[in-house]
Motif scaffolding. Structure first.
Motif, PDB file in Angstrom:
ATOM      1  N   THR A 133       0.803  -1.007   0.041  1.00 33.42           N
ATOM      2  CA  THR A 133       0.018   0.120   0.014  1.00 33.42           C
ATOM      3  C   THR A 133       0.812   1.176  -0.112  1.00 33.42           C
ATOM      4  N   ALA A 134       0.178   2.526  -0.171  1.00 37.18           N
ATOM      5  CA  ALA A 134       1.063   3.527  -0.020  1.00 37.18           C
ATOM      6  C   ALA A 134       1.576   4.082   1.325  1.00 37.18           C
ATOM      7  N   LYS A 135       0.952   3.247   2.463  1.00 43.21           N
ATOM      8  CA  LYS A 135       1.664   3.778   3.701  1.00 43.21           C
ATOM      9  C   LYS A 135       2.371   2.605   4.635  1.00 43.21           C
ATOM     10  N   ASP A 136       3.732   2.853   4.722  1.00 40.16           N
ATOM     11  CA  ASP A 136       4.617   2.089   5.349  1.00 40.16           C
ATOM     12  C   ASP A 136       4.267   1.598   6.595  1.00 40.16           C
ATOM     13  N   GLU A 137       3.484   2.322   7.218  1.00 41.78           N
ATOM     14  CA  GLU A 137       3.169   1.868   8.742  1.00 41.78           C
ATOM     15  C   GLU A 137       2.116   0.594   8.532  1.00 41.78           C
ATOM     16  N   LEU A 138       1.219   0.869   7.678  1.00 41.34           N
ATOM     17  CA  LEU A 138       0.282  -0.281   7.259  1.00 41.34           C
ATOM     18  C   LEU A 138       0.754  -1.318   6.582  1.00 41.34           C
ATOM     19  N   ASN A 139       1.737  -1.490   5.871  1.00 38.17           N
ATOM     20  CA  ASN A 139       2.521  -2.467   5.235  1.00 38.17           C
ATOM     21  C   ASN A 139       3.002  -3.278   6.500  1.00 38.17           C
ATOM     22  N   LEU A 140       3.835  -2.605   7.272  1.00 31.75           N
ATOM     23  CA  LEU A 140       4.468  -3.308   8.420  1.00 31.75           C
ATOM     24  C   LEU A 140       3.485  -4.153   9.252  1.00 31.75           C
ATOM     25  N   LEU A 141       2.407  -3.287   9.600  1.00 29.33           N
ATOM     26  CA  LEU A 141       1.415  -3.960  10.371  1.00 29.33           C
ATOM     27  C   LEU A 141       0.810  -5.293   9.615  1.00 29.33           C
ATOM     28  N   CYS A 142       0.514  -5.075   8.351  1.00 31.33           N
ATOM     29  CA  CYS A 142       0.152  -6.401   7.555  1.00 31.33           C
ATOM     30  C   CYS A 142       0.926  -7.446   7.870  1.00 31.33           C
ATOM     31  N   CYS A 143       2.284  -7.098   7.622  1.00 30.67           N
ATOM     32  CA  CYS A 143       3.139  -8.157   7.876  1.00 30.67           C
ATOM     33  C   CYS A 143       3.306  -8.667   9.155  1.00 30.67           C
ATOM     34  N   MET A 144       3.009  -8.103  10.295  1.00 23.43           N
ATOM     35  CA  MET A 144       3.366  -8.565  11.560  1.00 23.43           C
ATOM     36  C   MET A 144       1.725  -9.301  11.614  1.00 23.43           C
ATOM     37  N   THR A 145       0.879  -9.031  11.456  1.00 23.97           N
ATOM     38  CA  THR A 145      -0.777  -9.784  11.366  1.00 23.97           C
ATOM     39  C   THR A 145      -0.724 -11.192  10.708  1.00 23.97           C
ATOM     40  N   ALA A 146       0.087 -10.981   9.335  1.00 24.90           N
ATOM     41  CA  ALA A 146       0.243 -12.384   8.563  1.00 24.90           C
ATOM     42  C   ALA A 146       0.854 -13.507   9.415  1.00 24.90           C
ATOM     43  N   LYS A 147       1.920 -12.881  10.113  1.00 27.85           N
ATOM     44  CA  LYS A 147       2.822 -13.786  10.856  1.00 27.85           C
ATOM     45  C   LYS A 147       1.645 -14.351  11.956  1.00 27.85           C
ATOM     46  N   ARG A 148       1.188 -13.748  12.555  1.00 28.56           N
ATOM     47  CA  ARG A 148       0.176 -14.205  13.664  1.00 28.56           C
ATOM     48  C   ARG A 148      -0.882 -15.067  13.048  1.00 28.56           C
ATOM     49  N   LEU A 149      -1.230 -14.895  11.856  1.00 30.75           N
ATOM     50  CA  LEU A 149      -2.299 -15.861  11.262  1.00 30.75           C
ATOM     51  C   LEU A 149      -1.599 -17.108  10.692  1.00 30.75           C
ATOM     52  N   GLY A 150      -0.175 -17.102  10.606  1.00 33.16           N
ATOM     53  CA  GLY A 150       0.171 -18.190   9.952  1.00 33.16           C
ATOM     54  C   GLY A 150       1.097 -18.277   8.773  1.00 33.16           C
ATOM     55  N   CYS A 151       0.965 -17.238   8.072  1.00 33.83           N
ATOM     56  CA  CYS A 151       1.722 -17.055   6.818  1.00 33.83           C
ATOM     57  C   CYS A 151       3.284 -16.958   7.145  1.00 33.83           C
ATOM     58  N   PRO A 152       4.116 -17.734   6.474  1.00 34.75           N
ATOM     59  CA  PRO A 152       5.328 -17.921   6.866  1.00 34.75           C
ATOM     60  C   PRO A 152       6.357 -16.947   6.412  1.00 34.75           C
ATOM     61  N   ASN A 153       6.025 -16.114   5.282  1.00 33.90           N
ATOM     62  CA  ASN A 153       6.693 -15.381   4.210  1.00 33.90           C
ATOM     63  C   ASN A 153       6.240 -14.010   4.166  1.00 33.90           C
ATOM     64  N   ALA A 154       6.791 -12.730   4.296  1.00 35.49           N
ATOM     65  CA  ALA A 154       6.334 -11.511   4.065  1.00 35.49           C
ATOM     66  C   ALA A 154       7.129 -10.520   3.449  1.00 35.49           C
ATOM     67  N   ILE A 155       6.739  -9.827   2.579  1.00 34.35           N
ATOM     68  CA  ILE A 155       7.606  -8.534   1.773  1.00 34.35           C
ATOM     69  C   ILE A 155       6.690  -7.357   1.889  1.00 34.35           C
ATOM     70  N   ALA A 156       7.360  -6.511   2.314  1.00 34.97           N
ATOM     71  CA  ALA A 156       6.954  -4.984   2.640  1.00 34.97           C
ATOM     72  C   ALA A 156       7.344  -3.764   1.950  1.00 34.97           C
ATOM     73  N   ARG A 157       6.395  -3.016   1.244  1.00 35.35           N
ATOM     74  CA  ARG A 157       7.155  -1.714   0.620  1.00 35.35           C
ATOM     75  C   ARG A 157       7.301  -0.754   1.753  1.00 35.35           C
ATOM     76  N   VAL A 158       8.414  -0.586   1.909  1.00 34.17           N
ATOM     77  CA  VAL A 158       8.835   0.473   2.884  1.00 34.17           C
ATOM     78  C   VAL A 158       9.599   1.683   1.956  1.00 34.17           C
ATOM     79  N   ARG A 159       9.164   2.785   2.163  1.00 33.76           N
ATOM     80  CA  ARG A 159       9.941   4.038   1.272  1.00 33.76           C
ATOM     81  C   ARG A 159      10.761   4.788   2.154  1.00 33.76           C
TER      82      ARG A 159
END
Length: 455
Positions: A73-99
């Motif tokens: 997304t256009a928001k770095d903070e939201l991207n990092l939050l999504c990755c943290m949440t995905a980990k708790r839900l069981g997704c093993p890999n995450a990539i974040a757009r951080v500008r």
């Protein structure tokens, strides 16, 4: 592979497009209903309209059942939050757009908690690519492999040039160096050529060579020029900030033109060593008053593709040695090639290539997986870097006796730091790192994929 992409903007849609073409099962979460519907129709993928940071939405999308989440997304903070949440839900890999560069240290410190497999910064990636092109102005593009020991460069062959009318089998005699022409674009056609292929004026050729030989090769082709020392950048964008920082460190003189007074003032405060001009960078009078035609390079980095393209054409018509144009809608670039716009940078395309490389490596993490991946010729050709392992077929056999699949070449072999541009008597050995060039329509996940089927 099942992948969820959060954010369907320029970067997210480009990544979704490339991964879909490679056969992955893509679900995209996008807050705008119109964008969500458009992506679903154009890419034939599952698209959900909703807030990608919502736990309910992520659960509904089955994030925990996917192998990878890409938050862009256009928001770095939201991207990092999504990755943290995905980990708790069981997704093993995450990539974040951080500008935001201020988050770089934070991501390193919290990499385990954030569950980040990698981060992408389209603007920084684009700035690095522009800087690399400015280092060797005689080439249109350059890609590095083998930790910088091997380069693939793109040049245009002109009438009367040393290689005009030369068969590929005779190229090394003409240049007096071992090189490999690994791809040729002639009009709308793209060739992965063999030794009988004859080069002609107007061809865009891609040469694979050791980095130590590159300057000598370009000098033989009358293409060697000094690095760009006087640079004017139109648009004080985030890319401009990254690029200006790189150029100033090498002693280049940089002018930046920005029409917005507040942005111009902020840029001037951040980079006092550069000359910042508040004005319309698309205006002929300003460009002439700043002697833009005498610059070594002009970089068009405004937020409007059409404006960048017109600037590029104008600067080219004035005879500027190197004009680089940022274009987000990469489909425009081919239309303007005959107008002199041949150096085009697409941040979203560069970032998508980084993600595709990572995904390919994930698919074969225990084999001779992709170490590096680059697209060129408008994405029609790929250059991939592989490790040669014990399971690689045809080790120790002379390449003249090994059948490759059609439209595939072995561009180079890195053997303990020694670069080999292979001939028929060379071999592949365990521990080698090889660069393979192929048409992008042929998806290569493992080095063994390049060999023809044994009869």
């Amino acid at each position: 592979m099942k992948i969820v992409i959060i954010g369907g903007g320029k970067v997210g849609s480009t990544i979704a497009n490339q991964l879909t073409r490679e056969g992955h099962d893509i679900t995209i979460i996008e807050q705008s209903s119109s964008i969500s519907e458009s992506l679903s129709d154009s890419l034939d993928i599952m698209s959900m309209c909703g807030n990608g940071g919502s736990l309910d939405v992520m659960r509904a999308a089955g994030v925990g059942d996917n192998e990878l989440i890409i938050a862009c997304t256009a928001k770095d903070e939201l991207n990092l939050l999504c990755c943290m949440t995905a980990k708790r839900l069981g997704c093993p890999n995450a990539i974040a757009r951080v500008r935001n560069p201020e988050y770089s240290e934070l991501m390193y410190f919290l990499r385990d908690e954030l569950n980040l497999s990698m981060s992408i910064n389209p603007e920084l990636t684009a700035a690095r690519e522009i800087f690399r092109q400015l280092e060797i102005p005689g080439v249109l593009r350059r890609e590095s492999f083998a930790k910088g020991r091997v380069e693939i460069v793109e040049i245009v062959l002109k009438s009367g040039d040393l290689l005009d009318g030369c068969a590929l089998a005779d190229v090394h005699k003409k240049l007096k160096r071992r090189v490999l022409v690994c791809a040729v674009q002639r009009g709308d056609e793209v060739f992965i050529p063999d030794g009988s292929f004859v080069l002609l004026a107007g061809d865009k050729i891609h040469i694979c060579a050791p980095a130590t030989e590159l300057v000598g090769i370009l000098r033989s082709l009358n293409l060697s020029r000094r690095k760009a020392k006087n640079v004017i950048i139109i648009g004080a964008s985030r890319i401009a900030k990254y690029l200006t920082s790189m150029l100033l460190k090498t002693g280049s003189r940089v002018k930046v033109v920005e029409i917005n007074p507040a942005k111009a003032e902020e840029f001037a405060e951040q980079f006092p060593e550069a000359e910042t001009i508040c004005g319309d960078g698309s205006g002929e009078n300003l460009l002439r008053s700043e002697n833009a035609e005498q610059m070594d390079a002009v970089i068009a980095l405004t937020n409007i593709d059409e404006q960048n393209l017109v600037l590029g054409m104008y600067m080219t018509s004035l005879g500027v040695k190197q004009v680089i144009t940022k274009v987000d809608h990469i489909e425009f670039s081919g239309i303007f090639e005959d107008k002199g716009i041949d150096r085009v940078i697409s941040p979203k395309k560069l970032s998508a290539n980084e993600v595709v490389r990572y995904v390919r490596a994930m698919q074969n993490s225990e084999g001779s997986s992709v170490v590096a991946l680059h697209h060129f010729v408008d994405g029609k050709v790929e250059a991939l870097e592989f490790n040669v392992i014990d399971e690689t077929r045809h080790r120790g056999e002379m390449l003249m006796n090994v059948r490759l699949r059609p439209d595939i070449l072995i561009g180079s072999i890195n053997r303990m730091g020694h670069i080999i541009i292979p001939g028929g008597r060379d071999t592949l050995e365990a521990g080698d790192i090889v660069v393979v060039v192929s048409h992008s329509r042929r998806v290569i996940l493992d080095l063994n994929d390049i060999f023809a089927e044994e009869e």
